[in-house]
Design a protein around this motif. Structure first.
Motif, PDB file in Angstrom:
ATOM      1  N   ILE A  14       0.858  -1.197   0.000  1.00 54.80           N
ATOM      2  CA  ILE A  14       0.000   0.000   0.000  1.00 54.80           C
ATOM      3  C   ILE A  14       0.887   1.237   0.000  1.00 54.80           C
ATOM      4  O   ILE A  14       1.628   1.493   0.950  1.00 54.80           O
ATOM      5  CB  ILE A  14      -0.906   0.038   1.248  1.00 54.80           C
ATOM      6  CG1 ILE A  14      -1.736  -1.246   1.348  1.00 54.80           C
ATOM      7  CG2 ILE A  14      -1.795   1.278   1.225  1.00 54.80           C
ATOM      8  CD1 ILE A  14      -2.553  -1.339   2.639  1.00 54.80           C
ATOM      9  N   GLU A  39      -1.254   2.701  -5.363  1.00 50.33           N
ATOM     10  CA  GLU A  39      -0.849   4.084  -5.074  1.00 50.33           C
ATOM     11  C   GLU A  39      -2.060   5.008  -5.256  1.00 50.33           C
ATOM     12  O   GLU A  39      -2.722   4.971  -6.293  1.00 50.33           O
ATOM     13  CB  GLU A  39       0.309   4.488  -6.009  1.00 50.33           C
ATOM     14  CG  GLU A  39       0.605   5.964  -6.090  1.00 50.33           C
ATOM     15  CD  GLU A  39       0.860   6.633  -4.733  1.00 50.33           C
ATOM     16  OE1 GLU A  39       1.578   6.082  -3.885  1.00 50.33           O
ATOM     17  OE2 GLU A  39       0.300   7.744  -4.522  1.00 50.33           O
ATOM     18  N   ALA A  40      -2.279   5.856  -4.250  1.00 47.24           N
ATOM     19  CA  ALA A  40      -3.429   6.763  -4.302  1.00 47.24           C
ATOM     20  C   ALA A  40      -3.262   7.853  -5.359  1.00 47.24           C
ATOM     21  O   ALA A  40      -4.252   8.352  -5.910  1.00 47.24           O
ATOM     22  CB  ALA A  40      -3.633   7.402  -2.923  1.00 47.24           C
ATOM     23  N   GLY A  41      -2.012   8.244  -5.630  1.00 46.49           N
ATOM     24  CA  GLY A  41      -1.776   9.314  -6.603  1.00 46.49           C
ATOM     25  C   GLY A  41      -1.652   8.766  -8.017  1.00 46.49           C
ATOM     26  O   GLY A  41      -1.734   7.564  -8.262  1.00 46.49           O
ATOM     27  N   PRO A  84       3.414  19.559   2.911  1.00 43.73           N
ATOM     28  CA  PRO A  84       3.284  18.853   1.633  1.00 43.73           C
ATOM     29  C   PRO A  84       3.715  17.391   1.759  1.00 43.73           C
ATOM     30  O   PRO A  84       4.607  17.073   2.557  1.00 43.73           O
ATOM     31  CB  PRO A  84       4.254  19.624   0.726  1.00 43.73           C
ATOM     32  CG  PRO A  84       5.250  20.237   1.635  1.00 43.73           C
ATOM     33  CD  PRO A  84       4.546  20.474   2.947  1.00 43.73           C
ATOM     34  N   GLY A  90       6.016   7.261  -6.599  1.00 47.03           N
ATOM     35  CA  GLY A  90       7.277   7.796  -6.060  1.00 47.03           C
ATOM     36  C   GLY A  90       7.047   8.543  -4.758  1.00 47.03           C
ATOM     37  O   GLY A  90       7.990   8.857  -4.034  1.00 47.03           O
ATOM     38  N   LEU A 265      -4.639   4.713   8.236  1.00 43.02           N
ATOM     39  CA  LEU A 265      -5.233   3.466   7.719  1.00 43.02           C
ATOM     40  C   LEU A 265      -5.361   2.410   8.820  1.00 43.02           C
ATOM     41  O   LEU A 265      -6.344   1.659   8.858  1.00 43.02           O
ATOM     42  CB  LEU A 265      -4.368   2.918   6.599  1.00 43.02           C
ATOM     43  CG  LEU A 265      -4.885   3.102   5.186  1.00 43.02           C
ATOM     44  CD1 LEU A 265      -3.945   2.473   4.187  1.00 43.02           C
ATOM     45  CD2 LEU A 265      -6.290   2.519   5.033  1.00 43.02           C
ATOM     46  N   TYR A 472       9.922  19.157   6.322  1.00 43.12           N
ATOM     47  CA  TYR A 472       9.296  18.016   5.613  1.00 43.12           C
ATOM     48  C   TYR A 472       9.760  16.627   6.027  1.00 43.12           C
ATOM     49  O   TYR A 472       9.804  15.724   5.185  1.00 43.12           O
ATOM     50  CB  TYR A 472       9.500  18.153   4.088  1.00 43.12           C
ATOM     51  CG  TYR A 472       9.387  19.543   3.539  1.00 43.12           C
ATOM     52  CD1 TYR A 472       8.203  20.263   3.667  1.00 43.12           C
ATOM     53  CD2 TYR A 472      10.448  20.153   2.864  1.00 43.12           C
ATOM     54  CE1 TYR A 472       8.080  21.545   3.147  1.00 43.12           C
ATOM     55  CE2 TYR A 472      10.333  21.432   2.346  1.00 43.12           C
ATOM     56  CZ  TYR A 472       9.156  22.122   2.491  1.00 43.12           C
ATOM     57  OH  TYR A 472       9.045  23.386   1.976  1.00 43.12           O
ATOM     58  N   ASN A 517      18.123  14.484   6.301  1.00 40.73           N
ATOM     59  CA  ASN A 517      16.937  14.287   5.470  1.00 40.73           C
ATOM     60  C   ASN A 517      16.547  12.809   5.503  1.00 40.73           C
ATOM     61  O   ASN A 517      17.387  11.952   5.780  1.00 40.73           O
ATOM     62  CB  ASN A 517      17.226  14.735   4.038  1.00 40.73           C
ATOM     63  CG  ASN A 517      17.914  16.087   3.998  1.00 40.73           C
ATOM     64  OD1 ASN A 517      19.084  16.188   4.320  1.00 40.73           O
ATOM     65  ND2 ASN A 517      17.204  17.108   3.650  1.00 40.73           N
TER      66      ASN A 517
HETATM   67  C1  LIG Z   1       8.701  18.936  -0.169  1.00 48.66           C
HETATM   68  C2  LIG Z   1       9.575  17.845   0.414  1.00 48.66           C
HETATM   69  C3  LIG Z   1      10.950  17.972   0.349  1.00 48.66           C
HETATM   70  C4  LIG Z   1      11.776  16.972   0.889  1.00 48.66           C
HETATM   71  N1  LIG Z   1      13.123  17.033   0.672  1.00 48.66           N
HETATM   72  C5  LIG Z   1      13.894  15.962   1.002  1.00 48.66           C
HETATM   73  C6  LIG Z   1      15.259  15.893   0.599  1.00 48.66           C
HETATM   74  O1  LIG Z   1      15.785  16.790  -0.060  1.00 48.66           O
HETATM   75  N2  LIG Z   1      15.967  14.783   0.944  1.00 48.66           N
HETATM   76  C7  LIG Z   1      15.419  13.765   1.660  1.00 48.66           C
HETATM   77  O2  LIG Z   1      16.133  12.808   1.982  1.00 48.66           O
HETATM   78  N3  LIG Z   1      14.130  13.811   2.066  1.00 48.66           N
HETATM   79  C8  LIG Z   1      13.349  14.857   1.712  1.00 48.66           C
HETATM   80  N4  LIG Z   1      12.024  14.859   2.030  1.00 48.66           N
HETATM   81  C9  LIG Z   1      11.500  13.758   2.866  1.00 48.66           C
HETATM   82  C10 LIG Z   1      11.384  12.422   2.137  1.00 48.66           C
HETATM   83  O3  LIG Z   1      11.040  12.612   0.786  1.00 48.66           O
HETATM   84  C11 LIG Z   1      10.356  11.558   2.878  1.00 48.66           C
HETATM   85  O4  LIG Z   1      10.765  11.368   4.210  1.00 48.66           O
HETATM   86  C12 LIG Z   1      10.171  10.182   2.254  1.00 48.66           C
HETATM   87  O5  LIG Z   1       9.885  10.298   0.883  1.00 48.66           O
HETATM   88  C13 LIG Z   1       9.041   9.457   2.981  1.00 48.66           C
HETATM   89  O6  LIG Z   1       8.877   8.178   2.420  1.00 48.66           O
HETATM   90  P1  LIG Z   1       7.603   7.281   2.784  1.00 48.66           P
HETATM   91  O7  LIG Z   1       7.711   6.065   1.946  1.00 48.66           O
HETATM   92  O8  LIG Z   1       7.514   7.144   4.241  1.00 48.66           O
HETATM   93  O9  LIG Z   1       6.346   8.157   2.347  1.00 48.66           O
HETATM   94  P2  LIG Z   1       5.965   8.724   0.915  1.00 48.66           P
HETATM   95  O10 LIG Z   1       7.146   8.754   0.011  1.00 48.66           O
HETATM   96  O11 LIG Z   1       5.255  10.000   1.144  1.00 48.66           O
HETATM   97  O12 LIG Z   1       5.002   7.614   0.323  1.00 48.66           O
HETATM   98  C14 LIG Z   1       3.722   7.327   0.790  1.00 48.66           C
HETATM   99  C15 LIG Z   1       2.877   6.972  -0.432  1.00 48.66           C
HETATM  100  O13 LIG Z   1       1.678   6.347  -0.012  1.00 48.66           O
HETATM  101  C16 LIG Z   1       0.603   6.847  -0.792  1.00 48.66           C
HETATM  102  N5  LIG Z   1      -0.620   6.651  -0.008  1.00 48.66           N
HETATM  103  C17 LIG Z   1      -0.972   7.266   1.148  1.00 48.66           C
HETATM  104  N6  LIG Z   1      -2.157   6.788   1.591  1.00 48.66           N
HETATM  105  C18 LIG Z   1      -2.538   5.842   0.702  1.00 48.66           C
HETATM  106  C19 LIG Z   1      -3.678   4.994   0.608  1.00 48.66           C
HETATM  107  N7  LIG Z   1      -4.650   5.023   1.523  1.00 48.66           N
HETATM  108  N8  LIG Z   1      -3.772   4.150  -0.440  1.00 48.66           N
HETATM  109  C20 LIG Z   1      -2.790   4.104  -1.395  1.00 48.66           C
HETATM  110  N9  LIG Z   1      -1.689   4.901  -1.351  1.00 48.66           N
HETATM  111  C21 LIG Z   1      -1.571   5.747  -0.308  1.00 48.66           C
HETATM  112  C22 LIG Z   1       0.991   8.289  -1.012  1.00 48.66           C
HETATM  113  O14 LIG Z   1       0.288   8.874  -2.075  1.00 48.66           O
HETATM  114  C23 LIG Z   1       2.481   8.195  -1.251  1.00 48.66           C
HETATM  115  O15 LIG Z   1       2.787   7.969  -2.596  1.00 48.66           O
HETATM  116  C24 LIG Z   1      11.187  15.846   1.531  1.00 48.66           C
HETATM  117  C25 LIG Z   1       9.796  15.722   1.596  1.00 48.66           C
HETATM  118  C26 LIG Z   1       8.987  16.704   1.033  1.00 48.66           C
HETATM  119  C27 LIG Z   1       7.482  16.549   1.092  1.00 48.66           C
END
Ligand SMILES: Cc1cc2nc3c(=O)[nH]c(=O)nc-3n(C[C@H](O)[C@H](O)[C@H](O)COP(=O)(O)OP(=O)(O)OC[C@H]3O[C@@H](n4cnc5c(N)ncnc54)[C@H](O)[C@@H]3O)c2cc1C
Length: 538
Positions: A14, A39-41, A84, A90, A265, A472, A517
């Motif tokens: 998910i 993926e929701a997006g 955000p 991705g 969730l 972020y 980060n």
């Molecule tokens: C603007 C910004 C700048 C950043 N800059 C940096 C940087 O320069 N370097 C760095 O290391 N980190 C950076 N980060 C932080 C880093 O990108 C995040 O910590 C990391 O991507 C988080 O990964 P994740 O898999 O936990 O979540 P995410 O990558 O956010 O993935 C979660 C996914 O789950 C999907 N989703 C959510 N709910 C559901 C559902 N119910 N059903 C299906 N899909 C769902 C979402 O749409 C999303 O695609 C930044 C973040 C942001 C927002």
């Protein structure tokens, strides 16, 4: 990548973000596993995702973002802060600033001490290396073999060097590699890019995997709830053709929806704090008081200057001319300004000598930035961001309603602990000194934020309360820990404690926030989760 949907899969992942893309890709390496990634997006087809400088425009593209807001933050003048999060294949790695940082080795040793057995630095380093495909570094700290392409910025703006030189004058040495033995100092960040383009987790891991017949990637579909029977997660509910549909998992569901949506969730599925569930009339399946708690983030404050010269990136006549010339250069050679990740330079240092490790991080932007880039800022200048890496304050994710349609409540609770404010005041003073030193070297440079009228500690405190923002990195809302820790949500193999068939792997499982980060650490967690799963189902 198959677009035909079966009624059951071995594994359902998910969320196709930093973690989910890795796990779906690694699991589908085993040809007899049938894997579904939901993926929701949308798919990541928008060109602003892939051109690094497109970051400057991404903040204004609402359709790629969850556009969350915190609740009113009582220690930040009751402001609601913009959070955000990528809502696209991705995930946040498709909208982030591409800085490649792992944190400090001791951060991971502290995870282990806090109950995440086997997650010390020596145990996680091989997974950073497994993921990394560095284009120019290859030593005991770097690999050039992994799918996540990392590179040194080819054409940083001269202002970024001016920042480094100014910081040198304040005793911060130049560091050419923040991901080697020492993290302290200032320099140009390595970035997750390949051939002048963003290397998101989707690009790194799904571009090759999507052709496998055993991987189905379903975009624009939101998982609404987990299917739980006899204390076993065995599927997910989604809406297909306007009908709620159950897709079953025969082995595991892997939850990778990120630090905000993963606890949401779980709670919607009856896994969480009893009071939260009762409040929304959700029948409890597993009482887990830790779900949504332990929310941590890096709070950031900025010093900004305006320049009469046209150095750096800016909206002006000369800036537009530069953009046109640079677009042509990018088109021809994938070089120049459009390869910039905007937050080009930065570094790490201590907020005061008594700290045992660097607790501040800088991000330098050779431009004036307003409201996370959501507002256009005319003219030229520079912004130096500084954030506190190890806050003591803890927040919480709660449900707004029992429907997936309602955004969860985000209580970041920034600055609830007075020490966090003191660190940020010191940070702001240091950032200001560095910027003032830099401004001497730039024609017509004047500080516009915090500005001459804010000098005393009291005035700086008020500036912070009125202006601090997230950088972020929310994490920790389903923390990993011992089975006997009431607040732990997953064990050290990332299995959800107290229920079968469910693993969690994303930023939510970090026991405490890392000093840097968070994208590379999340990808490391996902690489490891995939290995655990493959091992357990051998
Ligand atoms: C603007 C910004 C700048 C950043 N800059 C940096 C940087 O320069 N370097 C760095 O290391 N980190 C950076 N980060 C932080 C880093 O990108 C995040 O910590 C990391 O991507 C988080 O990964 P994740 O898999 O936990 O979540 P995410 O990558 O956010 O993935 C979660 C996914 O789950 C999907 N989703 C959510 N709910 C559901 C559902 N119910 N059903 C299906 N899909 C769902 C979402 O749409 C999303 O695609 C930044 C973040 C942001 C927002």
């Amino acid at each position: 990548m198959s677009s035909f949907i079966n009624s059951s899969y071995d594994f359902i992942v998910i969320g196709g973000g930093s973690a989910g893309a890795v796990i779906a890709s690694r699991l589908s390496e085993v040809s007899h596993y049938q894997v579904l990634l939901i993926e929701a997006g949308k798919a990541d087809s928008n060109p602003f995702i892939h051109i690094p400088f497109g970051l400057a425009a991404l903040a204004r593209i609402k359709s790629l973002n969850w556009n969350y807001q915190t609740s009113q933050e009582s220690h930040l003048a009751n402001r609601q802060l913009y959070w955000p999060r990528g809502k696209v294949l991705g995930g946040s790695s498709s909208v982030n600033a591409m800085c490649y940082i792992r944190g400090d080795a001791s951060d991971y040793d502290e995870w282990e001490n806090a109950g995440a057995s086997g997650w010390n630095w020596q145990s996680v380093l091989p997974y950073f290396l497994k993921a990394e495909g560095h284009t120019s570094r290859f030593d005991s700290f770097h690999s050039n073999q992994g799918p996540l392409k990392v590179t040194q910025l080819t054409d940083p703006d001269p202002l970024s060097d001016a920042f480094i030189q100014a910081a040198n004058k304040h005793g911060l040495a130049t560091n050419h590699d923040f991901n080697a033995e020492f993290r302290d100092g200032v320099g140009i960040y390595d970035v997750t890019q390949t051939n002048g383009q963003r290397c998101s987790a989707a690009k790194a891991y799904l571009d090759t995997a999507k052709h496998r017949p055993n991987l189905t990637v379903l975009c624009d579909v939101q998982v609404e709830k987990l299917h739980i029977q006899d204390n076993h997660v065995s599927g997910v509910y989604i809406t297909l053709n306007k009908q709620q549909t159950l897709i079953r998992s025969t082995k595991e569901v892997v939850l990778c929806a990120g630090a905000i949506n993963t606890p949401q969730l779980l709670m919607l599925s009856g896994i969480g704090d009893e009071q939260q569930l009762c409040k929304h009339n959700i029948a409890p399946t597993v009482i887990k008081p830790g779900v949504g708690k332990n929310l941590q983030d890096h709070l950031d404050i900025m010093v900004q200057s305006r320049h009469s010269s046209s150095q750096g990136y800016g909206i002006s006549l000369s800036g537009i001319g530069q953009l046109i010339r640079q677009s042509w250069r990018y088109y021809r050679s994938r070089r120049g300004m459009l390869t910039s990740n905007v937050a080009e330079a930065g570094g790490f240092c201590k907020s005061d000598k008594r700290q045992t490790k660097a607790d501040l991080q800088f991000h330098f932007i050779p431009a004036i930035l307003r409201d996370h880039g959501r507002q256009l800022a005319f003219g030229h200048g520079a912004s130096l961001h500084v954030c506190h890496l190890y806050p003591k304050s803890r927040g919480e994710i709660q449900l707004q309603s029992s429907s997936i349609e309602s955004a969860p409540i985000i209580k970041a609770n920034y600055l609830a602990e007075p020490d966090d404010l003191n660190v940020l005041i010191n940070a702001l003073k240091l950032a200001r000194q560095i910027m003032q030193t830099m401004n001497y070297t730039i024609k017509g440079a004047v500080e516009i934020e915090p500005g001459n009228e804010r000098i005393s500690d009291q005035e700086l405190e008020s500036y912070i309360r009125l202006n601090a923002q997230t950088i972020y990195h929310p994490v920790g809302t389903c923390k990993m820990g011992h089975d006997n820790d009431e607040m732990a949500v997953v064990d050290a193999r990332l299995k959800c404690i107290g229920i079968k068939g469910l693993r969690i792997a994303d930023a939510s499982v970090m026991p405490s926030i890392v000093g840097g980060n968070t994208n590379a650490p999340v990808i490391m967690i996902a690489e490891r989760a995939a290995d655990f799963i493959k091992h357990d189902w051998r």
